[in-house]
Structure formats: C-alpha cells, structure tokens
Write an enzyme that holds these catalytic residues in place. Structure first.
Site, PDB file in Angstrom:
ATOM      1  N   LYS B 228     -16.525 -39.533 -15.177  1.00  0.00           N
ATOM      2  CA  LYS B 228     -15.750 -39.341 -13.944  1.00  0.00           C
ATOM      3  C   LYS B 228     -14.334 -38.974 -14.357  1.00  0.00           C
ATOM      4  O   LYS B 228     -13.602 -39.777 -14.916  1.00  0.00           O
ATOM      5  CB  LYS B 228     -15.741 -40.621 -13.110  1.00  0.00           C
ATOM      6  CG  LYS B 228     -14.983 -40.382 -11.821  1.00  0.00           C
ATOM      7  CD  LYS B 228     -14.920 -41.538 -10.909  1.00  0.00           C
ATOM      8  CE  LYS B 228     -14.238 -41.132  -9.602  1.00  0.00           C
ATOM      9  NZ  LYS B 228     -13.139 -40.163  -9.757  1.00  0.00           N
ATOM     10  N   ARG B 233     -10.733 -32.589  -7.476  1.00  0.00           N
ATOM     11  CA  ARG B 233     -12.065 -32.076  -7.145  1.00  0.00           C
ATOM     12  C   ARG B 233     -11.906 -30.690  -6.549  1.00  0.00           C
ATOM     13  O   ARG B 233     -11.086 -30.484  -5.644  1.00  0.00           O
ATOM     14  CB  ARG B 233     -12.717 -33.025  -6.134  1.00  0.00           C
ATOM     15  CG  ARG B 233     -14.075 -32.589  -5.615  1.00  0.00           C
ATOM     16  CD  ARG B 233     -15.175 -33.054  -6.537  1.00  0.00           C
ATOM     17  NE  ARG B 233     -16.498 -32.649  -6.072  1.00  0.00           N
ATOM     18  CZ  ARG B 233     -17.263 -33.377  -5.274  1.00  0.00           C
ATOM     19  NH1 ARG B 233     -16.820 -34.544  -4.807  1.00  0.00           N
ATOM     20  NH2 ARG B 233     -18.468 -32.953  -4.931  1.00  0.00           N
ATOM     21  N   ARG B 248     -10.943 -30.509  -2.374  1.00  0.00           N
ATOM     22  CA  ARG B 248     -11.784 -31.326  -1.520  1.00  0.00           C
ATOM     23  C   ARG B 248     -11.165 -31.499  -0.146  1.00  0.00           C
ATOM     24  O   ARG B 248     -11.855 -31.622   0.856  1.00  0.00           O
ATOM     25  CB  ARG B 248     -11.944 -32.692  -2.188  1.00  0.00           C
ATOM     26  CG  ARG B 248     -13.098 -33.443  -1.686  1.00  0.00           C
ATOM     27  CD  ARG B 248     -13.020 -34.847  -2.217  1.00  0.00           C
ATOM     28  NE  ARG B 248     -12.392 -35.702  -1.222  1.00  0.00           N
ATOM     29  CZ  ARG B 248     -12.170 -36.994  -1.383  1.00  0.00           C
ATOM     30  NH1 ARG B 248     -12.456 -37.561  -2.524  1.00  0.00           N
ATOM     31  NH2 ARG B 248     -11.644 -37.703  -0.428  1.00  0.00           N
ATOM     32  N   GLU B 276     -14.342 -30.598 -11.450  1.00  0.00           N
ATOM     33  CA  GLU B 276     -13.032 -31.246 -11.445  1.00  0.00           C
ATOM     34  C   GLU B 276     -12.041 -30.331 -12.168  1.00  0.00           C
ATOM     35  O   GLU B 276     -12.293 -29.889 -13.281  1.00  0.00           O
ATOM     36  CB  GLU B 276     -13.148 -32.590 -12.177  1.00  0.00           C
ATOM     37  CG  GLU B 276     -12.014 -33.517 -11.944  1.00  0.00           C
ATOM     38  CD  GLU B 276     -12.184 -34.385 -10.689  1.00  0.00           C
ATOM     39  OE1 GLU B 276     -13.194 -34.228  -9.976  1.00  0.00           O
ATOM     40  OE2 GLU B 276     -11.274 -35.197 -10.439  1.00  0.00           O
ATOM     41  N   LYS B 399     -19.973 -43.512  -7.968  1.00  0.00           N
ATOM     42  CA  LYS B 399     -18.959 -43.556  -9.025  1.00  0.00           C
ATOM     43  C   LYS B 399     -18.911 -44.970  -9.566  1.00  0.00           C
ATOM     44  O   LYS B 399     -18.851 -45.941  -8.819  1.00  0.00           O
ATOM     45  CB  LYS B 399     -17.588 -43.095  -8.535  1.00  0.00           C
ATOM     46  CG  LYS B 399     -17.185 -43.536  -7.162  1.00  0.00           C
ATOM     47  CD  LYS B 399     -15.873 -42.876  -6.759  1.00  0.00           C
ATOM     48  CE  LYS B 399     -15.536 -43.268  -5.333  1.00  0.00           C
ATOM     49  NZ  LYS B 399     -14.402 -42.580  -4.781  1.00  0.00           N
TER      50      LYS B 399
END
Ligand SMILES: [Zn+2]
Ligand SMILES: [Zn+2]
Lengths: 336, 530
Positions: B228, B233, B248, B276, B399
């Site tokens: 992560k 994003r 995002r 990402e 996550k």
C-alpha cells in the site's frame, strides 16, 4: 453615590442593605428566588422567598424548606431594602426581582421572555436604574419564530406521524417548556407524559394553571393502544430504554438552541423546533430599552459579546460572573 | 428555490439513508431539468464559480442586519458556518418569490459580468426574497462546501431510482470534467453513449480498512497482496491521441504531472490504468513529503520536476484496447497488466506495482512489518476472482496498514468545532517538551468519542487561561496519545516537523504532563521514518 444596591459575591447576587441573596448558588441565610429551575432555586438556604406561583414547584423540587410566598407587585421591606416581584414571562410563577434602596432601583431579571405564551404571567417591564439581565441567547442569530408558527409546525409533524402509525416523542424540560407545549398544541391524539413532566403538571394544576388532559406513562400503560400519541419527556430520556417501548417513533426537541443547525444535528433527533422560554435577540434589546436603565449587568450566556454590544449602544454594561458560567452557554444546559 | 429548500430540509432532518434517497429521487422526478443538473453537480462537489468574496458577504450582511461586523464575526464560530450565520442575522425577507434553483445560480453567474458595486445590490436583493433556509442554501452556493450528508453514492442511487438506469452506468456517466455550463441533463444522463467524453475516468474502487486478523478472510491462495503506497491514487487514461490523469477526488491532474505525456510512447490508445502516483528515486518511492510540493501546483518548475519526478505504480488494468475490463476477474486483469508493462524501459513513467508473494497469513504479517523499509504504509489485500467494483464496497479489497506511530502529548490550545460539532471543543493543539518548555507540534480534531468531547468541552470552559479570538489557551494538564501515519520536516513549524493524519488515539488519564514525550523523541522518529 453610596453603596451599590446589589453586589456580586462568590455566593451570588447580594443586597447589603437587606442582607439577602438572589438566586444564590451556595447556602445562605436568606434567599430570594426568581423561579424554580435548578440553576436558580438551589437547596440548603435557611429561608426562601418566592412568588406564590413559583413556590409550590420549588417546594416540590427541594422538599422541606422554610419558605414564604409573596404576590406579584406586593412590596416588602427587608432591612433597608424594599423588594417586590414582577412577572418575567419565563414560566408560571417566574419573577424579576425589584430591589429599592434609598431611591435607587435595581432589577434582577432572572430568566425571562417577552412573548406571551398563554400560560405564564406575561412579562412586565420594570423601570429601574440598573438592570441585571440574563443573555442566554444574546447573539443576533437568535430570533424566534412566532409561537403560532411553531405550534403549527409541531402539529403538522404530530399529525403526519399519527397518520403513519408513529409515536411523536417530544423532548422538553419538565418544568415550563413541557407545559407550554402541551397547552399551545392542537391535539392530534392523546398526550402522554414522562413521570418528571407529570409531577410538575400535578403541581401546576393544583395551583389552577389550565393544562390539557395528559396520561402519565407507567410500566402498566398500554402504549400500543394509544394510537397517534404525543409523548412529552425530558430530552435525556428520549435515547433511553424508556423510549423504546413506544415502538416506531419520530423524535423532536423543542429549544431555542434548535435555531442552530450544528446543534440540531448533534442532538441526533429527527426534528428540532425553535421555541424558547428565554428572550431572543430583539427581545433582549426591547426589554433593556424599556427598563430605562443606564447600567446593565449581564449574566448567563454570551456575556462578553453582549456586554460589548451594549457598551457600543451607549449603555454602561458589565459582566457579572456566575458559578455555572459554562452551563447555560453549553447546549443542553438548563437553558431552553 | 422552495423545492430545493424542501429537499434540503427533508435530507437534513433525517439520518436514514432510505428517506434521503427517496427525497432525492422525488426531486429528480419532479424538478425542471436545469435544476436537476445543478442538483447533481452540487452533490458531486461542483459549484458555480465564486463571484463574491466571503469578506464582501460578511460586510454586506452585517450592514443589512444593522449590526457591527465584529458581532457577526463573533457569532460565526458559535454557529459554525458562515452561510448559516448570515442567513440567521438577516432581517426577514420583504418580498415573496419562488424562483428556481437554476435561476439563482444563473443570477450568481451573472455577477461575473458586472462591477463589484453592482454585485452588492443584487446579493441584497436576493437575500430579501429568500427565507432563512433558502438564504442559507443561496449563501452555500457562493461559499461552497455543500456537505449535507448526501454522498455521491447516495445521489447516484437516487438518480438510478428516478431514471430507471443502472447505478454503475450512472456513476460512470457522472465521472469526469463536466460542469452544468458545459453539458445538459439530457446529454449527461439520458444520452446513450457514455464514452462520448474521451477523458472520462471509471469510478474508483475503494478499499476498506482491515480491522480483524487476515485469517478471517479465508484461504490465502484466494488473495493477492500488494504494497500500500503513500502517494496519490490516480487513473491514467490513454484514448485516441491524448492522455488524461485523474485523481480519486476526480480532479484532472494531467497538467500537474507532465511526466505522463511520455506514457503514449509505450502504451497503446484504449488503455486505462489504476494505480498510485508517487515521487520516484530510481528503485523506490520517495517519502510523501517529496510529492507534496507538487500537489498544489498547476504548473511545475523544472527544478521540482528534477527533484521529485513522478511515476504511476499501476496495479490494475481497467481498459485494454478500448474494452472495459472491470467485470473480468482480478487475476486475469493482473496477468494482462503485467504483460502490458513487462517490456517497458526503466525510465518509463509507468511501472507495475509488484505483487507481494506469500505462503500463509503469518508469513504475510512478517512481510507487512517491513513495509516502512519499502516506503509503503502496509499491504493491500485483493480477492483474486473479484471484479473491479465502484465506490467503497466491503469484501474484495482491504487495506491492511501498519499500526500508526504514536506520541504522548499535552493539550495546550482548544478551539470550537464547526457544523455538527459547533459549540463543542474539538480542535486541539498539542505540545511536547523541549527542556522546560512545551513546544506545539500538531493539531488534531478527531479520534475521541462524543462523550469524551463533551467531557473535554466542559473542562476547557472551566480551565481557559487566555483567549486569542476563537482559540483558548488551556491549563496544560491533559495528555493524549497522538497517532499518525508519517512524519516529515517542516521549516514552517516551530517544532521543525509536521505529522501526516494526526488524530487523538487515546486520552491518557493515567499520565501527567511530565510523562509526555519530548521534541527529541519526535526528531528520532523523523530521522527513522521521515
Ligand atoms: Zn429558567
Ligand atoms: Zn436559568
């Protein structure tokens, strides 16, 4: 000028000439009480003086006390002070207290509202040299809609709930607001009450205040049989197990604080109704002007802001400290 | 405006999603098209361009209300919302009117064409025709921040109910750079071809936080693990001869990240990647603090481009050769993604975010503990056979972040919250020790329960030592554990550092101020993780 008529001590407002306190928060020998709310009428004083209208509730709340009643407008000499009580319009029996010493007149407002609620003795302005005013809602954002409009709003909510088979649960303080609401609404079904509200009802009814028929909720009450009911209860009970027995319900809260969306939402009730037993911003201005007083002492509420405003308006304004400075300006304090 | 005000009131006085959805669906059924379009726009974060400053609004409102400006300013923090404060202080309207929502929005847009002197009478005139709720909404149109408990998802669902269209199809239609000025309700919602806008991104699929042990997810072989990353994003879209980069939050960031112009040299048109965006130093991402200066800038100075070049660490392939792959299982999408990116040179602005192999959950937990060494903040767990859903949906993407870093700090300033939390003290400043001095190093707003906020509010009222406007200095008495996700140097702050996502994780009743951490403790964390 000689000694001031009233001084401000760590026990509350004090009259040196008459050796008494007004709405003191620590035990004193002689207390003059404006009304029966808990932040004004506290236990432990050696002697109480309140209006005949306020006394039964005060006795009910405080139990065995040495107390004496006085009629509105009746003058009484206490030491070097001449005192009288005048309607404050806050709730049945509530008073402003006028204190005169050597021709100087000071008035302690207690809590007050200007509009006639149809139940409390309507507010009467009392001319004075110095006025000690509450300012719970002393900000220009607080203006109240008319009682007629709020009543219509609550009636409509009640009717809609009744039509959809929901109980209407209305949160209101058990002394004052609860009775004002029940007497101003147009019944859309039976009115049920929480025990705390009903106890106050009984006291007021015995005094001759006209209240509509109510049914106290007890463990035996068959709430399912009482279709389309309005339940009036202290706000703190609405989220409790007590409230669950009523089945599908819509909750409402009746308070001046409901004027603010943030507070309305934080309360987590379905509806907020803007109705207060305190003066709104225009009401405060009107009353202060009508007393003719040049000195204004402010207490209970947005004192810093309100005194600054009054000073700019040409008054000689100052703040008097209260022990519970935080209580009334916090939402959900005793103020409503 | 009355219809819109009624909608607002209905939504505002309920917490029930079904009631809100129904109210919105009714609105979408009954309102005129222009109003519907604006309603959709407002609830998806769009608003008319601001024509009046809040300073103007405050002055005009105070004047109209007959109160000094300071009195309005003092009321504002108590109400918690400027639009509401103004709506409440104004005198009741003198004229009755019921113009539509779009009428008032057009009136606001028209302000751009007139001088400032002419704007004031128009605003005053509007206020004089609107009741308190309508005024509040009108003011909100100017000041922005239309948060009234309607998520975009809820709005999309209501629109689906009203139009009979599929929710996911609508969600896709609502993505992208449209504004009510550039489209119509018909073109946006009713027209058949959602691909008409070549820049349109897909609705992002968002993961939930995994709060339980991963073993609760079932067999490890059903799951794919990835790092992560701590970046932005983004979706990289290559269609026809152009490329587009979306955040995002649906912000078009193409110009902000010119590095991606080269993506078209390596990837065919009809490709959409999800991943990402990170600042990259050859083999691994740089800390988030390196990326941060690039976020706020529309045009990037050369120096910054050199110091913090970005790449996309891609982990999903949503479109290939123009075909929507979202219904294809993740394992297949991943295989195609790897194939697509396999032969890219190392200086390409796109790389595959690696899959983290693991034998069992225990082994993965061991790997996760090393995430900070990889400049990651934990792991992502994705179900191998899952489609690419839209929005935040539980079940397929999780996550699994590292536990946050924490320090114990002393509360020294308090300020009232806004909106729902007006009249409560919710915004606090915390300090740590440097010798005998308490040095402020962070603010935090969240993390306490309602009960704790009530308790601290009562305490603040009684323990205020000094006021600076709305800020109260309080007795340094209470210690809170502050949890945060990262730490970085910050010359702007007295402490010389700044935290990422600080929040109050615990009220340490068991600790006295003397037990709080020191600035040196924080500097040690900065050296280790900054
Ligand atoms: Zn009272
Ligand atoms: Zn009171």
């Amino acid at each position: 000028m000689s000694q001031p008529v009233l001084t401000f001590t760590d026990r509350g407002i004090y009259c040196p000439a008459g050796d008494f306190h007004i709405d003191p928060w620590r035990p004193v020998d002689r207390a003059l009480i404006t009304h029966g709310h808990a932040d004004h009428a506290r236990p432990g004083h050696a002697a109480y003086l309140a209006t005949d209208g306020a006394l039964p509730v005060i006795r009910h709340r405080l139990g065995e006390i040495a107390a004496e009643g006085i009629a509105y407008g009746e003058a009484r000499q206490i030491g070097g002070a001449r005192v009288s009580f005048h309607p404050a319009g806050h709730l049945p029996g509530s008073a402003q207290i006028r204190v005169e010493v050597d021709g100087q007149v000071w008035v302690v407002s207690g809590d007050y509202k200007v509009v006639d609620d149809g139940l409390s003795e309507p507010f009467e302005p009392v001319p004075c040299h110095a006025f000690i005013s509450e300012c719970t809602f002393g900000l220009p954002v607080f203006t109240w809609p008319s009682q007629k409009d709020v009543a219509a709003e609550i009636n409509a909510w009640w009717a809609a709930n009744a039509a959809e088979g929901r109980t209407s649960m209305l949160g209101a303080y058990s002394l004052g607001k609860a009775q004002r609401l029940m007497s101003m609404l147009e019944p859309q079904g039976p009115i049920l009450t929480h025990g705390a509200v009903e106890a106050t009802n009984a006291v007021l009814r015995a005094q001759g205040y006209p209240l509509p028929e109510t049914i106290q909720v007890t463990p035996d009450t068959d709430v399912k049989a009482l279709k389309g009911a309005l339940v009036i209860a202290p706000p703190s009970t609405l989220g409790s197990t007590w409230a669950r027995k009523f089945g599908p319900a819509s909750t409402g809260f009746a308070s001046g604080w409901m004027r603010l969306r943030g507070i309305r939402r934080r309360r987590g009730m379905d509806r907020g109704f803007v109705i207060s037993d305190h003066a709104d911003w225009p009401g405060l201005q009107e009353v202060i002007k009508s007393t003719g007083a040049e000195s204004i002492y402010v207490t209970h509420g947005y004192t810093e802001i309100f005194s600054r405003w009054l000073n700019q308006q040409g008054y000689d304004a100052a703040i008097i400290p209260t022990e519970f400075g935080g209580e009334d300006d916090a939402e959900g304090g005793t103020a409503s | 405006m009355k219809r819109f005000a009624r909608l607002f009131t209905e939504i505002d006085q309920t917490t029930k999603t079904t009631v809100k959805t129904k109210a919105l669906a009714d609105y979408f059924t009954q309102a005129p098209e222009a109003d519907k379009l604006w309603c959709i726009a407002l609830f998806s974060g769009r608003r008319p361009k601001r024509a009046v400053t809040t300073t103007n609004l405050r002055e005009w409102a105070a004047e109209r209300a007959g109160i000094p400006l300071w009195l309005l300013e003092e009321s504002y923090p108590i109400v918690g919302d400027l639009a509401e404060t103004i709506a409440l202080v104004l005198p009741p309207p003198a004229q009755a009117s019921d113009h539509s929502l779009s009428h008032w929005i057009n009136a606001l847009r028209g302000l751009h064409d007139v001088s400032l002197d002419e704007r004031k009478p128009r605003i005053l005139n509007a206020w004089d025709q609107l009741d308190t709720t309508e005024r509040f909404l009108f003011n909100k149109l100017i000041t922005g921040g239309f948060r009234i408990g309607v998520s975009r998802k809820l709005m999309t669902r209501a629109l689906a109910q009203a139009t009979g269209q599929d929710e996911a199809v609508l969600a896709h239609k609502l993505m992208g750079g449209w504004t009510p000025e550039t489209t119509s309700y018909h073109a946006l919602i009713e027209a058949e071809d959602p691909a008409a806008d070549q820049s349109r991104p897909y609705p992002f699929y968002l993961a939930y936080q995994l709060d339980e042990a991963p073993v609760t997810l079932g067999a490890p072989e059903d799951w794919q693990a990835e790092w992560k990353w701590d970046g932005i994003r983004g979706q990289l879209i290559l269609r026809e001869q152009a490329h587009h980069v979306w955040s995002r939050g649906e912000e078009l960031m193409t110009d902000r990240f010119p590095e991606f112009a080269r993506a078209a040299d390596f990837l065919p048109p009809g490709t959409v990647l999800d991943g990402e965006i990170v600042a990259w130093e050859g083999t691994q991402p740089m800390p988030f603090s390196a990326l941060q200066p690039r976020i706020g800038r529309k045009t990037v100075p050369k120096k910054l481009l050199r110091e913090a070049p970005v790449i996309l660490l891609a982990y999903d392939l949503l479109e290939e050769n123009g075909a929507d792959l979202r219904d294809v299982p993740l394992s297949t999408r991943r295989a195609r993604l790897d194939a697509l990116l396999a032969d890219l040179p190392s200086d390409a602005p796109v790389r595959a975010s690696p899959v983290v192999p693991f034998a069992d959950w225990y082994a993965l937990a061991v790997t996760r503990a090393k995430a900070r060494d990889f400049r990651a903040e934990g792991l992502m767990l994705k179900r191998r056979d899952s489609p690419y859903l839209s929005g935040r949906k539980k079940g397929d993407w999780w996550k699994w972040k590292l536990d946050p870093l924490t320090v114990d700090a002393v509360m020294i300033y308090a300020q009232q919250g806004h909106g729902r939390r007006a009249n409560l003290f919710t915004d606090f400043t915390f300090a740590v020790w440097q010798g005998n001095e308490l040095v402020p190093f962070t603010k935090a707003y969240s993390g306490l329960t309602d009960k704790e906020f009530d308790a601290i509010t009562a305490w603040v009222r009684k323990n205020t030592q000094q006021r600076f406007g709305p800020v109260r200095q309080v007795r340094p008495e209470h210690v809170f554990e502050i949890a945060f996700e990262g730490i970085q140097p910050s010359p702007r702050h007295k402490s010389g550092l700044a935290l990422r996502f600080p929040r109050m994780s615990r009220w340490r009743h068991d600790k006295t101020p003397q037990d709080a951490n020191t600035l040196d403790d924080l500097r040690a964390l900065l050296a280790a993780y900054g």
